[in-house]
Enzyme design. Structure first.
Site, mmCIF file in Angstrom:
data_model
loop_
_atom_site.group_PDB
_atom_site.id
_atom_site.type_symbol
_atom_site.label_atom_id
_atom_site.label_comp_id
_atom_site.label_asym_id
_atom_site.label_seq_id
_atom_site.Cartn_x
_atom_site.Cartn_y
_atom_site.Cartn_z
ATOM 1 N N GLU A 12 0.821 -1.204 0.000
ATOM 2 C CA GLU A 12 0.000 0.000 0.000
ATOM 3 C C GLU A 12 0.857 1.257 0.000
ATOM 4 O O GLU A 12 0.513 2.253 -0.647
ATOM 5 C CB GLU A 12 -0.957 -0.016 1.194
ATOM 6 C CG GLU A 12 -2.076 -1.033 1.070
ATOM 7 C CD GLU A 12 -2.962 -0.799 -0.139
ATOM 8 O OE1 GLU A 12 -3.056 0.349 -0.598
ATOM 9 O OE2 GLU A 12 -3.548 -1.764 -0.638
ATOM 10 N N TYR B 283 -6.638 6.359 4.276
ATOM 11 C CA TYR B 283 -6.726 5.325 3.254
ATOM 12 C C TYR B 283 -5.922 4.080 3.636
ATOM 13 O O TYR B 283 -6.425 2.956 3.563
ATOM 14 C CB TYR B 283 -6.240 5.845 1.892
ATOM 15 C CG TYR B 283 -5.972 4.691 0.963
ATOM 16 C CD1 TYR B 283 -7.023 4.036 0.329
ATOM 17 C CD2 TYR B 283 -4.676 4.202 0.778
ATOM 18 C CE1 TYR B 283 -6.798 2.929 -0.471
ATOM 19 C CE2 TYR B 283 -4.441 3.103 -0.019
ATOM 20 C CZ TYR B 283 -5.508 2.462 -0.646
ATOM 21 O OH TYR B 283 -5.272 1.350 -1.415
ATOM 22 N N ASP C 188 -9.428 4.703 -2.738
ATOM 23 C CA ASP C 188 -8.297 5.173 -3.522
ATOM 24 C C ASP C 188 -8.843 5.815 -4.801
ATOM 25 O O ASP C 188 -10.057 5.911 -5.008
ATOM 26 C CB ASP C 188 -7.311 4.044 -3.818
ATOM 27 C CG ASP C 188 -7.745 3.168 -4.987
ATOM 28 O OD1 ASP C 188 -8.969 3.068 -5.247
ATOM 29 O OD2 ASP C 188 -6.864 2.586 -5.643
#
Length: 313
Positions: free
Chosen positions: A58, A141, A159
């Site tokens: 990520e 996020y 996202d």
């Protein structure tokens, strides 16, 4: 384009009571079924990746395509298979291993998160969303993505790809706003399936749909499992009429100069003299500004005698 024989049912507004129909129930199954057939086999999706592998991916995938991330990701996990392995290294080693992924402050943030995980959580990436959010370098996020993808929890994961899918399929516009809005967060929460495993699957599936089918520049509606329900397609694909979309330029920018300066430092085995850095860019004012920015960001340490190195602390 041929119109559907049966007009799709509009997506209902959020119910005032729990007994109301769930928003987006007609989207979940088609997208999740599509994902089961078309999802890419990516290393961070495999069970052996674990929560740390998901977290590393990520960080790396932010503003960077999968094709560039894959080789760096594999090398990173081979060298640092657990947070504690990275935590005991100097932060400059994280910057060095980051290579040319861009936005190298992400490497420092990932190193800082690894240190905190080692110190606060015994070296295991926490499953609790609030604890994830409390880690340095972890924002809204990333905390949601790790909790969802690594631990199968129910969180809205927003996202760029997911935001674009929701903007088109539900809101009926070509592109989402430049920055995530409260309305987008509210919509994403309303769209979440009720049970955790399905919600986690929906998060991954909607993200993959945006990455492979509902792309920014060349959407493939003929391959989309929810084309019949898509509000933007049904409206005739009206062109974006909001604020201009932000373009990403690189050539001639301070980002390019910073990248060249860091490349010299990454390849060096010791401190680098100012003269070696001066050779990477012809314009002295911009070069000095870029170097000062790297120092301010903690990516470069100045030393006595006009020497520079990657950070040790």
């Amino acid at each position: 384009m041929t119109a559907p024989t049966k007009p799709p049912q509009p997506i209902p507004a959020p119910a005032d009571t729990p007994s109301g129909p769930p928003l987006g129930a007609d989207l979940h199954s088609p997208v999740i079924d599509w994902f089961g057939e078309h999802a890419r086999d990516l290393p961070w999706r495999r069970p052996e990746a674990g929560a740390w592998g998901v977290m590393v991916s990520e960080f790396m995938l932010q503003q960077t395509p999968v094709s560039r991330v894959l080789p760096v990701y594999e090398q990173w996990l081979e060298r640092w298979p657990r947070p504690a392995d990275l935590a005991k290294e100097a932060p400059g080693e994280a910057v060095r291993a980051w290579g040319r992924l861009g936005y190298p402050r992400r490497a420092l943030r990932l190193h800082g998160a690894a240190v905190a995980i080692t110190e606060r959580h015994g070296g295991d990436v926490p499953a609790d969303h609030a604890q994830l959010l409390a880690l340095p370098g972890i924002g809204e996020y990333t905390a949601a993505a790790v909790a969802s993808f690594a631990y199968g929890q129910r969180h809205p994961v927003l996202d760029t790809n997911v935001r674009r899918v929701l903007a088109r399929a539900v809101t009926g516009v070509q592109y989402p706003p430049n920055a995530t809005t409260a309305a987008e967060r509210k919509l994403a929460r309303a769209l979440l399936p009720e049970d955790e495993p399905t919600a986690a699957r929906w998060a991954a599936a909607s993200m993959e749909l945006g990455a492979l089918v509902c792309t920014a520049k060349s959407e493939s509606c003929h391959r989309c499992p929810i084309a019949a329900q898509c509000a933007w397609r049904l409206a005739g694909k009206p062109e974006h009429d909001g604020p201009p979309r932000k373009g990403q330029t690189y050539a001639g920018t301070d980002r390019q100069v910073r990248g060249r300066l860091l490349a010299v430092l990454r390849e060096a085995h010791g401190p680098v003299p100012q003269a070696a850095l001066d050779r990477v860019w012809h314009e002295p004012v911009q070069r000095a500004r870029a170097l000062d920015g790297l120092v301010s960001d903690g990516l470069v340490e100045p030393m006595a005698g006009g020497l520079y190195r990657l950070p040790l602390t």
